[in-house]
Design a protein around this motif. Structure first.
Motif, PDB file in Angstrom:
ATOM      1  N   UNK A  26       0.826  -1.217   0.000  1.00 57.39           N
ATOM      2  CA  UNK A  26       0.000   0.000   0.000  1.00 57.39           C
ATOM      3  C   UNK A  26       0.857   1.263   0.000  1.00 57.39           C
ATOM      4  N   UNK A  27       1.536   1.523   1.109  1.00 55.38           N
ATOM      5  CA  UNK A  27       2.309   2.777   1.157  1.00 55.38           C
ATOM      6  C   UNK A  27       3.122   2.930   2.426  1.00 55.38           C
ATOM      7  N   UNK A  28       3.691   4.105   2.571  1.00 51.60           N
ATOM      8  CA  UNK A  28       4.608   4.365   3.690  1.00 51.60           C
ATOM      9  C   UNK A  28       4.211   5.649   4.408  1.00 51.60           C
ATOM     10  N   UNK A  29       4.363   5.632   5.739  1.00 51.62           N
ATOM     11  CA  UNK A  29       4.206   6.863   6.535  1.00 51.62           C
ATOM     12  C   UNK A  29       5.548   7.183   7.169  1.00 51.62           C
ATOM     13  N   UNK A  30       5.992   8.410   7.000  1.00 53.47           N
ATOM     14  CA  UNK A  30       7.208   8.842   7.678  1.00 53.47           C
ATOM     15  C   UNK A  30       6.800   9.890   8.709  1.00 53.47           C
ATOM     16  N   UNK A  31       7.252   9.712   9.954  1.00 49.45           N
ATOM     17  CA  UNK A  31       6.958  10.678  11.011  1.00 49.45           C
ATOM     18  C   UNK A  31       8.221  11.434  11.349  1.00 49.45           C
ATOM     19  N   UNK A  32       8.140  12.721  11.192  1.00 48.28           N
ATOM     20  CA  UNK A  32       9.284  13.562  11.533  1.00 48.28           C
ATOM     21  C   UNK A  32       8.919  14.332  12.810  1.00 48.28           C
ATOM     22  N   UNK A  33       9.572  13.954  13.922  1.00 48.76           N
ATOM     23  CA  UNK A  33       9.306  14.631  15.204  1.00 48.76           C
ATOM     24  C   UNK A  33      10.338  15.726  15.402  1.00 48.76           C
ATOM     25  N   UNK A  34       9.874  16.926  15.660  1.00 48.76           N
ATOM     26  CA  UNK A  34      10.798  18.036  15.905  1.00 48.76           C
ATOM     27  C   UNK A  34      10.544  18.552  17.305  1.00 48.76           C
ATOM     28  N   UNK A  35      11.596  18.586  18.089  1.00 46.58           N
ATOM     29  CA  UNK A  35      11.436  18.967  19.480  1.00 46.58           C
ATOM     30  C   UNK A  35      11.305  20.478  19.599  1.00 46.58           C
ATOM     31  N   UNK A  36      10.174  20.945  20.108  1.00 45.86           N
ATOM     32  CA  UNK A  36       9.978  22.401  20.119  1.00 45.86           C
ATOM     33  C   UNK A  36      10.483  23.053  21.397  1.00 45.86           C
ATOM     34  N   UNK A  37      10.888  22.237  22.374  1.00 45.21           N
ATOM     35  CA  UNK A  37      11.400  22.832  23.612  1.00 45.21           C
ATOM     36  C   UNK A  37      12.832  23.330  23.425  1.00 45.21           C
ATOM     37  N   UNK A  38      13.522  22.738  22.450  1.00 42.08           N
ATOM     38  CA  UNK A  38      14.864  23.152  22.037  1.00 42.08           C
ATOM     39  C   UNK A  38      15.894  23.186  23.160  1.00 42.08           C
ATOM     40  N   UNK A  39      15.640  22.401  24.210  1.00 37.84           N
ATOM     41  CA  UNK A  39      16.603  22.400  25.306  1.00 37.84           C
ATOM     42  C   UNK A  39      17.525  21.194  25.230  1.00 37.84           C
ATOM     43  N   UNK A  40      17.248  20.315  24.247  1.00 39.24           N
ATOM     44  CA  UNK A  40      18.015  19.082  24.174  1.00 39.24           C
ATOM     45  C   UNK A  40      19.443  19.369  23.713  1.00 39.24           C
ATOM     46  N   UNK A  41      20.395  18.756  24.408  1.00 35.08           N
ATOM     47  CA  UNK A  41      21.802  18.979  24.068  1.00 35.08           C
ATOM     48  C   UNK A  41      22.171  18.196  22.817  1.00 35.08           C
ATOM     49  N   UNK A  42      23.191  18.658  22.100  1.00 39.04           N
ATOM     50  CA  UNK A  42      23.704  17.868  20.974  1.00 39.04           C
ATOM     51  C   UNK A  42      23.998  16.459  21.501  1.00 39.04           C
ATOM     52  N   UNK A  43      23.564  15.421  20.783  1.00 47.48           N
ATOM     53  CA  UNK A  43      23.756  14.062  21.315  1.00 47.48           C
ATOM     54  C   UNK A  43      25.191  13.580  21.092  1.00 47.48           C
ATOM     55  N   UNK A  44      26.126  14.183  21.789  1.00 46.93           N
ATOM     56  CA  UNK A  44      27.521  13.814  21.560  1.00 46.93           C
ATOM     57  C   UNK A  44      28.146  13.117  22.762  1.00 46.93           C
ATOM     58  N   UNK A  45      27.398  13.088  23.890  1.00 51.38           N
ATOM     59  CA  UNK A  45      28.014  12.456  25.068  1.00 51.38           C
ATOM     60  C   UNK A  45      27.482  11.040  25.262  1.00 51.38           C
TER      61      UNK A  45
END
Ligand code: ATP
Length: 434
Positions: free
Chosen positions: A415-434
């Motif tokens: 049938x088809x595909x659904x792609x969900x793009x979640x964007x965090x609107x709180x913007x407090x998340x640190x770069x995921x480097x640790x």
């Protein structure tokens, strides 16, 4: 070809024992609100330590890649770019500052630094998943250095005071150097792809194994972070005045509907061009016109363009390019408290369940002949041909995760595909480097 000296490699090894310091979107914005030359100087000081650390990790990892992958000519070329940029930053002459100026730089940052918000963890990224290097334990570097004690960037120093010409001069030299480095690293993604191709050809492999896959994930995540910090610093130095909506390359009022509309037009245009269609499949967009949030518009455009291109391709190839009536693709934007979620739904036949894990791997593509990699393909990070490298989804997911979001794909084969793009609107998340 330029090659690193033994002493440079020793220095790189030393820097690679320090962990990266992640920053959040919110911190970047706070730092960049009308920065003075003194604040920009503090930013440059931080970057002159932080960037070499991040570059050093990559040099080490590239040189230690398993199974002869590290010896592929293109991989060596990339490692040398990283080493050269490391050298240029660490050797840039620092200004001689009077004691009074040094005190002012330090005391100013102490006061306002405390007001900066703490960072949070991305719920979809396990601690250590993208950390600087796999052998670190995250909290320290094994050398007894505490991360906080070494570097702190997102602190502004007293505005409204006069800074001496040495500060202006260093800021301008440092910014110029960062521009040169950013430009040097433009073709990294395509050159790495060439390196992987060289390896696959030499070893007669169709796919890459898990350790290389996670190396590439860390490598590209780190690249996004390095380019974000450089891009932000260059933009702030070029136009330090806040124009109301932009702080560096971050737009505090990114309008989702406008951006989505533009991505739809671009993707449809590429699709029409590629398949020779008069009219590409239609895309219906459901989004509140005034929905906006703080984000980097370039990142969002990239993710939307890539997912829309995939959907358009799937629809055209499932229904045939001579079809008169393609089922439309639907883009729905939901406005949550925590996330803005964008769903892209197509009726393009879906993906077999067994192939789902593969769509997240680099170089997985169902395009039969990968287009030749033009040297300037990656000139702008946000331009790509219709399909063919297998980088679209994994890189888009890294962009989403970089600022605390995620990209998920659910398919109904047949049938088809659904792609969900979640964007965090709180913007407090640190770069995921640790
Ligand atoms: N909406 C979709 N419907 C069906 N198959 C899809 C869809 N999205 C992705 N795929 C499959 O996943 C594969 C990988 O997608 P990805 O975007 O990573 O790379 P690509 O589109 O092949 O190349 P590029 O690097 O140019 O984006 C595609 O080749 C395709 O087979």
């Amino acid at each position: 070809m330029w090659k690193p000296s033994k002493s440079l490699m020793d220095k790189i090894t030393h820097y690679s024992t320090f962990p990266a310091t992640g920053v959040s979107l919110r911190q970047m914005v706070q730092f960049g609100q009308n920065p003075s030359q003194g604040t920009l100087f503090r930013g440059a000081q931080f970057l002159s330590e932080e960037l070499p650390i991040r570059l050093a990790h990559r040099v080490k990892e590239l040189n230690q890649l398993p199974d002869g992958l590290n010896e592929m000519p293109s991989i060596q070329k990339v490692a040398n770019w990283y080493a050269q940029s490391f050298e240029e930053i660490t050797e840039l002459p620092k200004p001689k500052l009077s004691r009074e100026i040094r005190d002012r730089l330090i005391s100013g940052s102490r006061g306002s630094g405390a007001q900066l918000p703490p960072t949070t963890q991305n719920p979809d990224v396990a601690p250590g998943m993208y950390r600087s290097s796999p052998w670190q334990n995250g909290s320290g570097n094994g050398n007894g250095h505490s991360r906080k004690a070494i570097r702190r960037y997102y602190a502004t120093v007293d505005e409204g005071v006069q800074w001496p010409p040495e500060i202006f001069d260093y800021n301008s030299r440092f910014t110029k150097l960062l521009q040169t480095i950013k430009h040097r690293h433009d073709p990294v993604v395509t050159t790495m792809a060439m390196g992987i191709n060289e390896y696959k050809r030499q070893k007669q492999r169709m796919q890459i194994d898990n350790s290389i896959q996670s190396f590439l994930d860390r490598f590209y995540m780190s690249r996004i972070g390095i380019r974000m910090l450089i891009g932000q610093h260059v933009a702030l130095n070029s136009a330090p005045e806040n124009d109301g909506e932009y702080v560096g390359i971050i737009c505090t009022k990114t309008n989702v509907k406008d951006l989505a509309q533009e991505a739809i037009e671009n993707a449809r245009f590429v699709c029409e061009d590629y398949y020779g269609l008069f009219d590409a499949p239609k895309v219906q967009l459901v989004c509140r016109p005034d929905l906006h949030f703080m984000y980097v518009p370039g990142h969002l455009s990239h993710m939307l363009f890539e997912t829309l291109k995939n959907s358009l391709r799937a629809v055209v190839e499932t229904h045939g390019s001579d079809s008169e009536d393609f089922p439309p693709i639907k883009v729905i934007v939901a406005d949550g408290k925590e996330d803005i979620t964008i769903k892209v739904s197509d009726e393009g036949g879906g993906i077999p369940r067994s192939a789902i894990p593969l769509v997240w791997t680099y170089m997985y593509t169902t395009v039969e002949s990968t287009p030749s990699i033009e040297p300037d393909f990656n000139k702008s990070d946000f331009k790509a041909p219709m399909a063919g490298f297998g980088y679209g989804l994994p890189i888009s997911r890294l962009y989403a995760r970089y600022f605390g979001g995620d990209l998920k794909l659910i398919s109904m084969e047949g049938y088809g595909t659904d792609v969900y793009l979640h964007l965090n609107r709180l913007s407090s998340s640190s770069e995921p480097l640790q």
